[in-house]
Scaffold this motif. Structure first.
Motif, PDB file in Angstrom:
ATOM      1  N   VAL A 174     -34.735  -9.338  38.452  1.00  0.00           N
ATOM      2  CA  VAL A 174     -35.725 -10.005  39.312  1.00  0.00           C
ATOM      3  C   VAL A 174     -36.511  -8.976  40.118  1.00  0.00           C
ATOM      4  CG1 VAL A 174     -35.988 -11.450  41.374  1.00  0.00           C
ATOM      5  CG2 VAL A 174     -34.535 -12.219  39.472  1.00  0.00           C
ATOM      6  N   ILE A 175     -35.791  -8.052  40.740  1.00  0.00           N
ATOM      7  CA  ILE A 175     -36.460  -7.052  41.592  1.00  0.00           C
ATOM      8  C   ILE A 175     -37.353  -6.139  40.768  1.00  0.00           C
ATOM      9  CG2 ILE A 175     -36.065  -5.101  43.143  1.00  0.00           C
ATOM     10  CD1 ILE A 175     -33.419  -6.494  43.945  1.00  0.00           C
ATOM     11  N   ARG A 176     -36.864  -5.709  39.601  1.00  0.00           N
ATOM     12  CA  ARG A 176     -37.677  -4.827  38.755  1.00  0.00           C
ATOM     13  C   ARG A 176     -38.918  -5.559  38.244  1.00  0.00           C
ATOM     14  NH1 ARG A 176     -34.433  -1.615  34.398  1.00  0.00           N
ATOM     15  NH2 ARG A 176     -33.989  -3.720  33.670  1.00  0.00           N
ATOM     16  N   THR A 177     -38.759  -6.846  37.923  1.00  0.00           N
ATOM     17  CA  THR A 177     -39.908  -7.626  37.454  1.00  0.00           C
ATOM     18  C   THR A 177     -40.943  -7.783  38.560  1.00  0.00           C
ATOM     19  OG1 THR A 177     -38.521  -8.862  35.891  1.00  0.00           O
ATOM     20  CG2 THR A 177     -40.631  -9.856  36.503  1.00  0.00           C
ATOM     21  N   LYS A 178     -40.482  -7.985  39.773  1.00  0.00           N
ATOM     22  CA  LYS A 178     -41.393  -8.213  40.890  1.00  0.00           C
ATOM     23  C   LYS A 178     -42.028  -6.931  41.409  1.00  0.00           C
ATOM     24  CE  LYS A 178     -41.175 -12.678  41.681  1.00  0.00           C
ATOM     25  NZ  LYS A 178     -42.374 -13.542  41.725  1.00  0.00           N
ATOM     26  N   TYR A 179     -41.244  -5.847  41.457  1.00  0.00           N
ATOM     27  CA  TYR A 179     -41.708  -4.647  42.150  1.00  0.00           C
ATOM     28  C   TYR A 179     -41.779  -3.399  41.268  1.00  0.00           C
ATOM     29  CZ  TYR A 179     -40.472  -7.744  46.003  1.00  0.00           C
ATOM     30  OH  TYR A 179     -40.355  -8.825  46.835  1.00  0.00           O
ATOM     31  N   GLY A 180     -41.350  -3.484  40.009  1.00  0.00           N
ATOM     32  CA  GLY A 180     -41.440  -2.350  39.106  1.00  0.00           C
ATOM     33  C   GLY A 180     -40.204  -1.488  39.032  1.00  0.00           C
ATOM     34  N   SER A 181     -39.334  -1.551  40.020  1.00  0.00           N
ATOM     35  CA  SER A 181     -38.075  -0.804  40.025  1.00  0.00           C
ATOM     36  C   SER A 181     -37.115  -1.497  40.982  1.00  0.00           C
ATOM     37  CB  SER A 181     -38.301   0.648  40.469  1.00  0.00           C
ATOM     38  OG  SER A 181     -38.794   0.692  41.802  1.00  0.00           O
ATOM     39  N   TYR A 182     -35.854  -1.073  40.940  1.00  0.00           N
ATOM     40  CA  TYR A 182     -34.892  -1.661  41.863  1.00  0.00           C
ATOM     41  C   TYR A 182     -33.982  -0.565  42.409  1.00  0.00           C
ATOM     42  CZ  TYR A 182     -31.125  -1.322  38.392  1.00  0.00           C
ATOM     43  OH  TYR A 182     -30.195  -0.856  37.507  1.00  0.00           O
ATOM     44  N   PRO A 183     -33.422  -0.752  43.606  1.00  0.00           N
ATOM     45  CA  PRO A 183     -32.565   0.284  44.221  1.00  0.00           C
ATOM     46  C   PRO A 183     -31.205   0.341  43.538  1.00  0.00           C
ATOM     47  CG  PRO A 183     -32.626  -1.674  45.626  1.00  0.00           C
ATOM     48  CD  PRO A 183     -33.610  -1.920  44.506  1.00  0.00           C
ATOM     49  N   GLN A 184     -31.009   1.337  42.678  1.00  0.00           N
ATOM     50  CA  GLN A 184     -29.800   1.389  41.864  1.00  0.00           C
ATOM     51  C   GLN A 184     -28.543   1.670  42.680  1.00  0.00           C
ATOM     52  OE1 GLN A 184     -30.117   3.526  38.154  1.00  0.00           O
ATOM     53  NE2 GLN A 184     -32.337   3.294  38.085  1.00  0.00           N
ATOM     54  N   GLN A 185     -28.688   2.236  43.865  1.00  0.00           N
ATOM     55  CA  GLN A 185     -27.516   2.551  44.679  1.00  0.00           C
ATOM     56  C   GLN A 185     -27.184   1.454  45.689  1.00  0.00           C
ATOM     57  OE1 GLN A 185     -25.793   5.199  43.727  1.00  0.00           O
ATOM     58  NE2 GLN A 185     -27.430   5.507  42.217  1.00  0.00           N
ATOM     59  N   ALA A 186     -27.981   0.408  45.741  1.00  0.00           N
ATOM     60  CA  ALA A 186     -27.748  -0.657  46.723  1.00  0.00           C
ATOM     61  C   ALA A 186     -26.468  -1.410  46.391  1.00  0.00           C
ATOM     62  CB  ALA A 186     -28.927  -1.616  46.738  1.00  0.00           C
ATOM     63  N   ASN A 187     -25.734  -1.832  47.422  1.00  0.00           N
ATOM     64  CA  ASN A 187     -24.553  -2.644  47.166  1.00  0.00           C
ATOM     65  C   ASN A 187     -24.986  -4.049  46.746  1.00  0.00           C
ATOM     66  OD1 ASN A 187     -25.123  -4.152  49.539  1.00  0.00           O
ATOM     67  ND2 ASN A 187     -23.852  -2.796  50.786  1.00  0.00           N
ATOM     68  N   PHE A 188     -24.038  -4.821  46.243  1.00  0.00           N
ATOM     69  CA  PHE A 188     -24.410  -6.109  45.663  1.00  0.00           C
ATOM     70  C   PHE A 188     -25.036  -7.069  46.676  1.00  0.00           C
ATOM     71  CE2 PHE A 188     -23.424 -10.513  44.509  1.00  0.00           C
ATOM     72  CZ  PHE A 188     -24.160 -10.609  43.339  1.00  0.00           C
ATOM     73  N   PRO A 189     -24.477  -7.246  47.874  1.00  0.00           N
ATOM     74  CA  PRO A 189     -25.110  -8.179  48.819  1.00  0.00           C
ATOM     75  C   PRO A 189     -26.560  -7.805  49.133  1.00  0.00           C
ATOM     76  CG  PRO A 189     -22.884  -7.669  49.534  1.00  0.00           C
ATOM     77  CD  PRO A 189     -23.188  -6.728  48.405  1.00  0.00           C
ATOM     78  N   ALA A 190     -26.837  -6.506  49.260  1.00  0.00           N
ATOM     79  CA  ALA A 190     -28.215  -6.078  49.549  1.00  0.00           C
ATOM     80  C   ALA A 190     -29.116  -6.327  48.352  1.00  0.00           C
ATOM     81  CB  ALA A 190     -28.229  -4.595  49.925  1.00  0.00           C
ATOM     82  N   LEU A 191     -28.619  -6.009  47.153  1.00  0.00           N
ATOM     83  CA  LEU A 191     -29.407  -6.227  45.932  1.00  0.00           C
ATOM     84  C   LEU A 191     -29.710  -7.708  45.751  1.00  0.00           C
ATOM     85  CD1 LEU A 191     -30.441  -4.621  43.357  1.00  0.00           C
ATOM     86  CD2 LEU A 191     -28.382  -5.486  42.230  1.00  0.00           C
ATOM     87  N   LEU A 192     -28.699  -8.540  45.934  1.00  0.00           N
ATOM     88  CA  LEU A 192     -28.881  -9.982  45.785  1.00  0.00           C
ATOM     89  C   LEU A 192     -29.849 -10.518  46.840  1.00  0.00           C
ATOM     90  CD1 LEU A 192     -27.875 -12.500  44.203  1.00  0.00           C
ATOM     91  CD2 LEU A 192     -26.213 -12.821  46.054  1.00  0.00           C
ATOM     92  N   GLY A 193     -29.718 -10.022  48.072  1.00  0.00           N
ATOM     93  CA  GLY A 193     -30.617 -10.461  49.138  1.00  0.00           C
ATOM     94  C   GLY A 193     -32.068 -10.141  48.821  1.00  0.00           C
ATOM     95  N   GLN A 194     -32.309  -8.952  48.290  1.00  0.00           N
ATOM     96  CA  GLN A 194     -33.683  -8.578  47.923  1.00  0.00           C
ATOM     97  C   GLN A 194     -34.211  -9.474  46.814  1.00  0.00           C
ATOM     98  OE1 GLN A 194     -34.534  -4.353  47.385  1.00  0.00           O
ATOM     99  NE2 GLN A 194     -32.708  -3.848  48.564  1.00  0.00           N
ATOM    100  N   ALA A 195     -33.345  -9.816  45.849  1.00  0.00           N
ATOM    101  CA  ALA A 195     -33.770 -10.697  44.761  1.00  0.00           C
ATOM    102  C   ALA A 195     -34.079 -12.096  45.286  1.00  0.00           C
ATOM    103  CB  ALA A 195     -32.681 -10.761  43.691  1.00  0.00           C
ATOM    104  N   PHE A 196     -33.234 -12.602  46.183  1.00  0.00           N
ATOM    105  CA  PHE A 196     -33.481 -13.925  46.761  1.00  0.00           C
ATOM    106  C   PHE A 196     -34.812 -13.938  47.515  1.00  0.00           C
ATOM    107  CE2 PHE A 196     -29.704 -16.965  47.020  1.00  0.00           C
ATOM    108  CZ  PHE A 196     -29.175 -16.540  45.813  1.00  0.00           C
ATOM    109  N   ILE A 197     -35.056 -12.889  48.282  1.00  0.00           N
ATOM    110  CA  ILE A 197     -36.308 -12.817  49.047  1.00  0.00           C
ATOM    111  C   ILE A 197     -37.503 -12.757  48.100  1.00  0.00           C
ATOM    112  CG2 ILE A 197     -37.669 -11.344  50.584  1.00  0.00           C
ATOM    113  CD1 ILE A 197     -34.962 -10.572  51.913  1.00  0.00           C
ATOM    114  N   ALA A 198     -37.382 -11.979  47.020  1.00  0.00           N
ATOM    115  CA  ALA A 198     -38.468 -11.865  46.046  1.00  0.00           C
ATOM    116  C   ALA A 198     -38.781 -13.221  45.414  1.00  0.00           C
ATOM    117  CB  ALA A 198     -38.106 -10.850  44.968  1.00  0.00           C
ATOM    118  N   LEU A 199     -37.767 -14.066  45.300  1.00  0.00           N
ATOM    119  CA  LEU A 199     -37.940 -15.392  44.695  1.00  0.00           C
ATOM    120  C   LEU A 199     -38.220 -16.463  45.747  1.00  0.00           C
ATOM    121  CD1 LEU A 199     -35.010 -15.244  42.103  1.00  0.00           C
ATOM    122  CD2 LEU A 199     -37.453 -15.019  41.625  1.00  0.00           C
ATOM    123  N   GLU A 200     -38.322 -16.027  47.008  1.00  0.00           N
ATOM    124  CA  GLU A 200     -38.549 -16.941  48.146  1.00  0.00           C
ATOM    125  C   GLU A 200     -37.415 -17.948  48.270  1.00  0.00           C
ATOM    126  OE1 GLU A 200     -42.469 -18.630  48.041  1.00  0.00           O
ATOM    127  OE2 GLU A 200     -43.450 -16.698  47.730  1.00  0.00           O
TER     128      GLU A 200
END
Length: 274
Positions: A174-200
């Motif tokens: 989701v994050i890569r589709t929305k923004y072109g890349s994603y934070p590979q070192q982010a922990n899961f809660p942070a990664l999931l939170g960014q994806a949820f925000i990207a999907l509103e």
């Protein structure tokens, strides 16, 4: 990602459409084969188009053998179409009149495995290495895993060819589709939170409101459930062996798998609708 075709795969797929050794008729029909051959652009390689009368297995084998040397891409499209037709016709269900047989399925599984693909027992075909996919192809592959997880299929808990589980891979996609890349070192809660925000979608960080839509409450629950499922995952290895922590019971494992499928599927639906 183009599906490779080899002599081993050609032999396996030819047996999947063969009904010469069984009583009665079994799909796909010659007409079905003609349709898929035409759509793949392989009519010139079709013995029937040259006036020959051949059985289904020999017909498909001749077309795909020609494609190996002349048009691998078209051959791969035909293979995918034929497997999808066999699957839709009940070819992978032993209770169906169109069941192709356990031995035929086993040979096909072996053939695709040798070329880096997984053919599941229910006929789903996907590459082992999902990390080689991007964009729409990855969305389709993840959606297939999500459907299998919703049915409680344990092999969907950890994705083949990647260290990510279904929810982590979906969030990263989701994050890569929305923004072109994603934070590979982010922990899961942070990664999931960014994806949820990207999907509103709502997260626990969004203050609840008495006037908000009930689905926002549901989405907060999905976030918390996804974090819980991820914490239950066995972090040792990458899908080999039991994917859950040793203390998890069968009931809890089944619930975790199905939850992962529902949440991932919802996120992919939201992505498609953005």
């Amino acid at each position: 990602m183009a599906l490779p075709i080899t002599d081993h795969i050609v032999a396996a797929v030819s047996k999947m459409v063969d009904d010469s050794q069984v009583e009665g008729y079994r799909e796909p029909s010659h007409s079905d084969i003609e349709f898929y051959v035409s759509r793949a652009g392989l009519t010139d390689a079709d013995p029937k188009a040259q006036g020959q009368t051949v059985g289904k297995a020999k017909r498909v084998r001749a077309i795909l053998s020609w494609a190996i040397d002349n048009d691998q891409t078209a051959g791969g499209k035909l293979v995918e179409s034929l497997i999808a037709k066999v699957r839709a016709s009940g070819g992978f269900r032993d209770s169906s009149a169109n069941f192709i047989g356990a031995d035929v399925i086993a040979r096909a599984v072996e053939a695709f495995d040798s070329e880096g693909y997984i053919l599941s027992s229910d006929g789903a075909l996907r590459p082992k290495n999902l990390e080689s996919l991007m964009g729409r192809e990855l969305t389709v592959a993840l959606r297939d895993y999500a459907r299998r997880a919703q049915k409680g299929s344990e092999d969907a808990a950890l994705l083949s060819g990647t260290s990510k589980d279904l929810l982590e891979a979906t969030a990263a996609h989701v994050i890569r589709t929305k923004y072109g890349s994603y934070p590979q070192q982010a922990n899961f809660p942070a990664l999931l939170g960014q994806a949820f925000i990207a999907l509103e979608m709502a997260t626990p960080e969004d203050p609840p409101s008495s006037t908000e839509s009930p689905y926002r409450v549901m989405e907060r629950g999905m976030y918390q459930s996804a974090v819980g499922v991820n914490r239950l995952r066995n972090k040792e290895g990458s899908g080999h062996g039991r994917p859950w922590v040793a203390s998890l019971g069968v009931v809890e494992a089944e619930a975790a798998i199905e939850l992962a499928g529902v949440i991932a599927g919802y996120m992919l639906d939201k992505l498609d609708n953005r």
